[in-house]
Enzyme design. Sequence first.
Site, PDB file in Angstrom:
ATOM      1  N   HIS A  67      -3.522  -5.552   2.507  1.00 42.40           N
ATOM      2  CA  HIS A  67      -3.171  -5.759   3.907  1.00 42.40           C
ATOM      3  C   HIS A  67      -3.750  -7.111   4.304  1.00 42.40           C
ATOM      4  O   HIS A  67      -4.410  -7.772   3.515  1.00 42.40           O
ATOM      5  CB  HIS A  67      -3.803  -4.667   4.782  1.00 42.40           C
TER       6      HIS A  67
ATOM      7  N   CYS B 149       0.820  -1.216   0.000  1.00 44.96           N
ATOM      8  CA  CYS B 149       0.000   0.000   0.000  1.00 44.96           C
ATOM      9  C   CYS B 149       0.859   1.274   0.000  1.00 44.96           C
ATOM     10  O   CYS B 149       1.449   1.580  -1.031  1.00 44.96           O
ATOM     11  CB  CYS B 149      -0.986  -0.045   1.155  1.00 44.96           C
TER      12      CYS B 149
ATOM     13  N   ARG C  56     -12.169   7.012  -1.163  1.00 44.75           N
ATOM     14  CA  ARG C  56     -11.372   6.003  -0.461  1.00 44.75           C
ATOM     15  C   ARG C  56     -12.006   4.625  -0.638  1.00 44.75           C
ATOM     16  O   ARG C  56     -13.229   4.486  -0.541  1.00 44.75           O
ATOM     17  CB  ARG C  56     -11.281   6.367   1.029  1.00 44.75           C
TER      18      ARG C  56
HETATM   19  N1  GLN Z   1      -1.887   6.893   2.731  1.00 45.50           N
HETATM   20  C1  GLN Z   1      -2.074   6.043   1.598  1.00 45.50           C
HETATM   21  C2  GLN Z   1      -3.457   6.116   0.960  1.00 45.50           C
HETATM   22  O1  GLN Z   1      -4.450   6.426   1.593  1.00 45.50           O
HETATM   23  C3  GLN Z   1      -1.714   4.620   1.957  1.00 45.50           C
HETATM   24  C4  GLN Z   1      -2.666   3.980   2.900  1.00 45.50           C
HETATM   25  C5  GLN Z   1      -2.220   2.600   3.324  1.00 45.50           C
HETATM   26  O2  GLN Z   1      -1.040   2.311   3.395  1.00 45.50           O
HETATM   27  N2  GLN Z   1      -3.175   1.771   3.691  1.00 45.50           N
HETATM   28  O3  GLN Z   1      -3.551   5.853  -0.221  1.00 45.50           O
END
Ligand code: GLN
Length: 240
Positions: free
Chosen positions: A197, A90, A123
């Site tokens: 993840h 990520c 998101r």
């Molecule tokens: N900050 C990054 C995003 O929102 C990565 C988030 C993450 O590592 N889960 O894209």
Amino acid sequence: MLTIGLVLPDVLGTYGDDGNALVLRQRARMRGIDAEVKQLRYGDAIPESLDIYTVGGGEDTAQILAAQHLAADGGLKRASEAGRPILAICAGLQVLGTNFRAAGRMVDGLGLIDATTSSLGKRTIGEVASIPLIDGLTAPLTGFENHMGATILGSDASPLGRLTRGVGNCDAHGSRSPDDVGVEGATQGSIIATYMHGPALARNPELADLLLARAMGVAVDELAPLDIDCVDQLRKERLR
Ligand code: GLN
């Protein structure tokens, strides 16, 4: 001794991705291979000759710090140039790319993956699953995604999987071509990067063993098989 470098657990440790290093260590030890995790914290030099590296996810501000530290240090870049296996999750994927959008601005990445990350329309949070597209993997990939990044791969990088569930690298809002949508993760040289993840390696033992085999310079089928019932059950439940 197999040494696993856990890169910046204090900065990129928000999403439980430190577990990837523990899975690698455990799957090595269960086969009688001596293995240890070396924590490489913010400010530490990154040694370039460890056997394998894992980089986790993190919030925007944390990943900017990570990118700055890793660029100034140079050790991870040298490790990738030497063909050392690197797993990046990520924010880790975004940081290893050419550049990424975080905290409202574009930031330089390490340029180890031909990828640029802007923003999704909204998101994405939820299960992500894909069919692997790289040699050495056959089992469906499963993980949990939580990100705002719309990652577009350039010609030097290839996607890790074709999505069967979730948003993965990019939605229609962030895409430049239809090829950007419907795929997950990136591979380039010795790097495997993903939005999964989970931790990803707890959910995808085949991916863990591919990294271990590469680190040890052996074929995957030279590793003794491990039958771990609860891992099979977890995969069945998550992929249902
Ligand atoms: N900050 C990054 C995003 O929102 C990565 C988030 C993450 O590592 N889960 O894209």
